[in-house]
Write an enzyme that holds these catalytic residues in place. Structure first.
Site: not given
Ligand code: EPU
Length: 305
Positions: A174, A227, A297
């Site tokens: 990012r 995010s 971010e």
């Molecule tokens: N999780 C929780 N609670 C929550 C949210 C997530 O326990 O409230 C757990 C999920 O169950 C999962 C893990 O955390 O095991 C990861 O969550 P998720 O798959 O939703 O992905 P993320 O890491 O939160 C990243 C990117 C998003 C992108 C998603 C989908 C970052 C900061 N975020 O989110 O990017 O859409 O993966 O691949 O890297 C963005 O950058 O604006 C963005 C939305």
């Protein structure tokens, strides 16, 4: 306020399409933020370059705005000039697509699939523009723009046009040299992505599946900034915020989403100060409970108290 000389103000007022004290909230996905002192939308690279050079010579602060999807604009607004980039062209040459900075990533994902080019399906989950995506190496579902970017053309005020390879852009998670390095203040003009010939129909099916999954896990229909925090190494900011018991925490009309802990939702009328307080509360609680420092971010811009 030194930039506000009579001659600078006269120069700004002379720009075609210039507006003063222009509200910016509707130009961000958050729906939050005060006005720009001066605001202009530009669709031609030559005009953008002229305006950027003029600001540099006159030391007028200048902020480049794309789709406003990862910005938190201060309630007191933005000093100087805000330039919204609305260039939208694209050219397909074999398996490469050159796309203007103002084109939306989601639109480019559909353009690629329509042309039977695959490898860009992840971009259907990236809300911003091509320029914004280069600026912060946007990504989704474990993929990032740097994996398909061949080169980007840019403009450095006072220095002129430049061509950047991915290594010039010093991409990280990012981030890039445009956000945090030597190219700060430079403009992305366009980006060329290298894809693979394949089945566009299958790419569309995959994108529809990914979008419906995202719909279930992220509050994508609300006013938000994507995010809020970067994921700390080996962990997820959303998981940490949830584990700290912060889902549903509120400051004014800003609330930590119950669907995904790494989203803050503007329920209507939230101020930038509400969001900033919520960010600090979440950081402090995650630090206290887990000794992890969450790094935002979302980028805070403008006149903060
Ligand atoms: N999780 C929780 N609670 C929550 C949210 C997530 O326990 O409230 C757990 C999920 O169950 C999962 C893990 O955390 O095991 C990861 O969550 P998720 O798959 O939703 O992905 P993320 O890491 O939160 C990243 C990117 C998003 C992108 C998603 C989908 C970052 C900061 N975020 O989110 O990017 O859409 O993966 O691949 O890297 C963005 O950058 O604006 C963005 C939305």
């Amino acid at each position: 306020m030194s930039w506000r000389s009579a001659s600078n103000v006269a120069w700004l007022r002379g720009l075609s399409g210039i507006r003063e004290k222009e509200p910016l909230a509707t130009r961000t996905s958050f729906g939050i933020g005060g006005p720009a002192d001066f605001f202009v939308e530009l669709a031609r690279n030559e005009s953008i370059e002229k305006v950027l050079d003029g600001c540099q010579e006159r030391e007028i602060p200048c902020l480049l705005l794309g789709a406003g999807t990862h910005l938190l604009i201060a309630d007191a607004g933005i000093e100087g000039l805000v330039v919204r980039i609305v260039t939208r062209e694209h050219h397909i040459e074999g398996t490469r697509i050159r796309a203007a900075a103002g084109l939306k990533m989601m639109r480019l994902a559909r353009i690629a699939a329509d042309a039977d080019l695959i490898g860009f399906e992840f971009a259907i989950g990236v809300p911003g523009t091509v320029g914004g995506a280069v600026y912060q190496n946007a990504g989704c579902w474990g993929k990032e723009l740097r994996e398909v970017l061949l080169e980007a053309c840019g403009y450095v005020p006072g220095k002129g046009k430049q061509k950047w390879t991915p290594s010039d852009l010093k991409f990280g998670y990012r981030t890039s040299a445009l956000r945090d390095g030597a190219l700060k203040g430079a403009l992305v003009v366009d980006a060329t992505i290298q894809l693979t010939r394949g089945d566009g129909g299958a790419a569309k099916t995959l994108m529809a599946k990914l979008t419906s999954e995202r719909n279930e896990t992220q509050p994508i229909k609300t006013k938000n900034c994507g995010s809020v925090f970067k994921n700390p190494k080996g962990d997820s900011a959303g998981r940490l915020v949830q584990a700290a018991g912060l889902k549903g925490t509120r400051e004014g009309a800003a609330v930590i989403s119950n669907l995904h802990g790494n989203f803050i939702v503007n329920e209507g009328g939230a101020t930038a100060a509400d969001v900033a307080r919520l960010i600090e509360r979440a950081r402090a609680e995650v630090r206290r409970r887990f000794n992890v420092e969450l790094e935002p971010e979302v980028e805070q811009v403008g006149r903060w108290p």
